[in-house]
Enzyme design. Structure first.
Site, PDB file in Angstrom:
ATOM      1  N   HIS A 192       0.819  -1.205   0.000  1.00 22.30           N
ATOM      2  CA  HIS A 192       0.000   0.000   0.000  1.00 22.30           C
ATOM      3  C   HIS A 192       0.853   1.255   0.000  1.00 22.30           C
ATOM      4  O   HIS A 192       0.424   2.303  -0.449  1.00 22.30           O
ATOM      5  CB  HIS A 192      -0.987  -0.036   1.168  1.00 22.30           C
ATOM      6  CG  HIS A 192      -2.071  -1.037   0.922  1.00 22.30           C
ATOM      7  ND1 HIS A 192      -2.034  -2.289   1.449  1.00 22.30           N
ATOM      8  CD2 HIS A 192      -3.164  -0.980   0.127  1.00 22.30           C
ATOM      9  CE1 HIS A 192      -3.095  -2.962   1.011  1.00 22.30           C
ATOM     10  NE2 HIS A 192      -3.795  -2.192   0.218  1.00 22.30           N
ATOM     11  N   GLU A 438     -11.273 -10.716  -4.461  1.00 25.15           N
ATOM     12  CA  GLU A 438      -9.830 -10.738  -4.211  1.00 25.15           C
ATOM     13  C   GLU A 438      -9.381 -11.944  -3.394  1.00 25.15           C
ATOM     14  O   GLU A 438      -8.242 -12.000  -2.932  1.00 25.15           O
ATOM     15  CB  GLU A 438      -9.360  -9.413  -3.589  1.00 25.15           C
ATOM     16  CG  GLU A 438     -10.217  -8.866  -2.480  1.00 25.15           C
ATOM     17  CD  GLU A 438      -9.824  -7.445  -2.052  1.00 25.15           C
ATOM     18  OE1 GLU A 438      -8.821  -6.901  -2.525  1.00 25.15           O
ATOM     19  OE2 GLU A 438     -10.545  -6.886  -1.204  1.00 25.15           O
ATOM     20  N   ASP A 462      -4.608  -8.317  -4.030  1.00 25.64           N
ATOM     21  CA  ASP A 462      -4.810  -9.351  -3.017  1.00 25.64           C
ATOM     22  C   ASP A 462      -5.030 -10.720  -3.644  1.00 25.64           C
ATOM     23  O   ASP A 462      -4.548 -11.728  -3.128  1.00 25.64           O
ATOM     24  CB  ASP A 462      -5.991  -8.988  -2.107  1.00 25.64           C
ATOM     25  CG  ASP A 462      -5.550  -8.046  -0.999  1.00 25.64           C
ATOM     26  OD1 ASP A 462      -4.496  -8.308  -0.394  1.00 25.64           O
ATOM     27  OD2 ASP A 462      -6.238  -7.037  -0.758  1.00 25.64           O
ATOM     28  N   CYS A 509      -9.772  -3.464 -10.498  1.00 23.81           N
ATOM     29  CA  CYS A 509      -9.195  -2.256  -9.901  1.00 23.81           C
ATOM     30  C   CYS A 509      -7.841  -2.500  -9.247  1.00 23.81           C
ATOM     31  O   CYS A 509      -7.278  -1.599  -8.638  1.00 23.81           O
ATOM     32  CB  CYS A 509     -10.166  -1.625  -8.913  1.00 23.81           C
ATOM     33  SG  CYS A 509     -10.519  -2.673  -7.498  1.00 23.81           S
TER      34      CYS A 509
HETATM   35  C1  PEP Z   1      -6.604  -5.182  -4.553  1.00 24.04           C
HETATM   36  O1  PEP Z   1      -6.395  -5.980  -3.644  1.00 24.04           O
HETATM   37  O2  PEP Z   1      -6.345  -5.433  -5.756  1.00 24.04           O
HETATM   38  C2  PEP Z   1      -7.164  -3.860  -4.255  1.00 24.04           C
HETATM   39  C3  PEP Z   1      -7.515  -3.035  -5.212  1.00 24.04           C
HETATM   40  O3  PEP Z   1      -7.266  -3.509  -2.952  1.00 24.04           O
HETATM   41  P1  PEP Z   1      -6.027  -2.972  -2.080  1.00 24.04           P
HETATM   42  O4  PEP Z   1      -4.844  -2.827  -2.985  1.00 24.04           O
HETATM   43  O5  PEP Z   1      -6.416  -1.703  -1.460  1.00 24.04           O
HETATM   44  O6  PEP Z   1      -5.846  -4.074  -1.093  1.00 24.04           O
HETATM   45 MG    MG Z   2      -7.291  -5.583  -1.691  1.00 26.63          MG
END
Ligand code: PEP
Ligand code: MG
Length: 586
Positions: A192, A438, A462, A509
């Site tokens: 993140h 995910e 994820d 996403c």
């Molecule tokens: C993902 O897991 O692809 C996602 C978009 O969520 P995050 O990256 O915030 O865990």
């Molecule tokens: Mg995620």
């Protein structure tokens, strides 16, 4: 000049002065001063002594009061070192006669004395005394160099932040007007921290490995966020070269953004929607500038991560953030993902998130945390529903791993909606409810979800770590964290097919959709809705506008004959370079 290689997580070129952060001890600038600065440097030394003395005295008094005099005496040894006149004189001599900066003098003198004591090697008490000396050295250096004041959220000038590591919450709090770039020794592609660095639109390289002992505060640094290079103390020729490259890239980007402000349609007529991913409300503006179809993912947990320690955003903070986004996005879709905290996203000093979990990515994170802390969850849902009259909102739940979790979350939404209804507060009673896909179990069971869920969004960040058993933020296994792994490609294809079969909207996403080399593959797999980092929207649009679905399906056929992510990646890279007539390695 020295070049280091790391993992490029946010593209672009930046050139600027380094601000080096340490995890533990203060860093010393080994600098010499000019003659006219000597008097001021001696004053700084005196001020540092006074400040440390004051702090030690306060500590001694409060410890004596609470624990007894014998404990308070521990600080006496430190105060005696500070009172040593010969030591003080020695420091001043280095400053006056050798033009050492105060911190350099402190470092040389204190290390020397500690060394002498260690060499005597006659028992514990002397080595204890060496430690006392080092402790005082540290405290003086911290005052002299203002280390504690190095607050990331209030930088005094534009800098490139270099640190052993940065948490997502530290990154979320950096002063975005003054951060030119980021480089860290640890961290990985899917972390993140990487995502927030991209949101700040700062070139960033993580996972560089140990290099900070080779850099000083103020050194000139270049970050090449495309190649993953970080160049310390570059020569003039290199600086000139990068300045030119930076200018060229800026011009190209501006031109591309203009050219792609058109409806996105492949050359054989398929309509594609490109949405933006945001972490902060201000990014909605960037989505509009790039003519995004809407917001496909708003990571609302950053409201918690950007909050000051020990304070949680209340309903009004949520409401105002969502309303602000709605005002910018007008009638375009805004997908609010409910808070996805836990694992590497830990708010400062907040007790409900356990930051000592042994296996945090498998633990109490995300929707699981919301369902355990319903009062906090309800606050957010109330705010979303109240804001829903100002825009075209959708609610998305993260990390759903079974249908029961979705039903529980939906029940809470309905309950909060009823509460608003009874209070006469308006909200959108048809607000769509969707889930992030995910976790592999959710992909496998997707046909069970279609009856109850309004839309899906595939979270490859994820999904990759849970499918391949690789921690997304661990540099040591980043070689295994491949979103182009053939297993993941098949899971994505399956999810899109099921959603299509039942006529349910599905987007992607995860960061995979923000990487242009995967655009053709994803189109060929049937994806029509992409949600990407706002700055990359023009590049993704450009590819969609230049290909046909027939071409993309051919690419998928070839990819399905490949057995390794390496083969898939180099094939996709070549195909993308061919389409765009560029060389990514240049
Ligand atoms: C993902 O897991 O692809 C996602 C978009 O969520 P995050 O990256 O915030 O865990
Ligand atoms: Mg995620």
């Amino acid at each position: 000049m020295k070049t280091y290689q790391g993992i490029a997580v946010s593209s672009g070129i930046t050139i600027g002065a380094a601000m080096v952060l340490d995890n533990g001890r203060c860093r010393i600038n080994r600098r010499r001063i000019e003659d006219w600065d000597v008097a001021a440097e001696v004053i700084s030394l005196d001020e540092a002594f006074n400040s440390v003395r004051k702090q030690l005295t306060e500590n001694r008094d409060s410890v004596s009061r609470e624990l007894g005099n014998e404990y308070g005496q521990i600080f006496e040894a430190h105060l005696m070192i500070l009172a040593d006149k010969r030591l003080r004189q020695e420091l001043e001599t280095y400053i006056r006669e050798q033009n050492y900066s105060a911190e350099y003098a402190v470092n040389v003198v204190f290390e020397h004395h500690a060394d002498l004591l260690r060499k005597l090697q006659s028992g514990d008490s002397l080595s204890e005394r060496a430690n006392d000396i080092l402790d005082i050295e540290d405290q003086l250096l911290c005052v002299l160099m203002g280390v504690r004041k190095k607050s990331l959220s209030n930088l005094e000038r534009p800098v490139i932040i270099l640190a052993p590591s940065l948490t997502p919450s530290e990154t979320a709090n950096v002063d975005r007007d003054n951060v030119l770039g980021i480089g860290t020794e640890t961290g990985g592609l899917g972390s993140h921290t990487a995502i927030v660095a991209a949101a700040l639109q700062s070139p960033a390289i993580l996972g560089i490995g140990q290099f900070l002992n080779e850099v000083n505060d103020g050194d000139i640094v270049i970050i090449d966020g495309k190649k993953g290079h970080i160049i310390v103390n570059p020569d003039v020729e290199t600086i000139t070269h990068y300045e030119r490259e930076k200018e060229k890239a800026h011009e190209l980007r501006k031109k591309l953004a203009e050219e792609t402000r058109v409806p996105v349609r492949t050359i054989d007529g398929a309509d594609i929607a490109i949405y933006g991913n945001i972490e902060f409300p201000y990014e909605a503006k960037s989505c509009m500038e790039h003519d995004a179809a809407g917001i496909g993912l708003y990571r609302t947990e950053f409201l918690y991560l950007a909050a000051s320690p020990n304070s949680l955003p209340d309903e009004e903070v949520h409401f105002n953030a969502y309303k602000e986004v709605a005002e910018t996005m007008k009638d375009r879709i805004i997908t609010i993902r409910t808070f996805d905290l836990g694992a590497d996203k830990l708010p400062n000093g907040v007790s409900f998130v356990n930051n000592a979990e042994r296996n945090p990515f498998m633990g109490l994170r995300s929707i699981r945390l919301s369902l355990r802390n319903t009062s906090m969850f309800r606050k957010q849902l109330r705010a979303i529903l109240r804001a829903s009259v100002y825009g075209k909102f959708r609610i998305m739940f993260p990390l759903i791993s079974n249908i029961v979790e979705f039903r529980q979350a939906k029940m809470i939404v309905n309950d909060v909606a009823e509460e608003l209804y009874e209070a006469g507060i308006p909200y959108d009673s048809n607000i769509p409810l969707g889930i992030m896909v995910e976790v592999p179990s959710t992909v496998i069971m997707l046909s069970a979800f279609v009856r109850e869920v309004d839309f899906f969004s595939i979270g490859t960040n994820d999904l990759c770590q849970y499918t391949l058993a690789v921690d997304r933020s661990n540099k040591d296994v980043c070689g295994l964290y491949n979103t182009d792994d053939p297993a993941l490609v098949r899971l994505i294809q399956y999810a899109i097919r099921v959603a299509d079969h039942y006529d349910k909207p599905i987007s992607l996403c995860g960061q995979m959709s923000s990487n242009p080399i995967y655009t053709m593959l994803l189109l060929g797999l049937g994806l029509r809705h992409f949600s990407v980092s706002p700055y990359i929207i023009p590049e993704i649009k450009e590819i969609c506008l230049k290909v046909s679905l027939a071409q993309c399906k051919e690419i998928v056929k070839k990819v399905f004959l490949m057995e390794t992510s390496r083969d898939i990646r180099s094939f996709l890279k070549r195909e993308t370079e061919r389409l765009l007539n560029v060389d990514f390695d240049e």
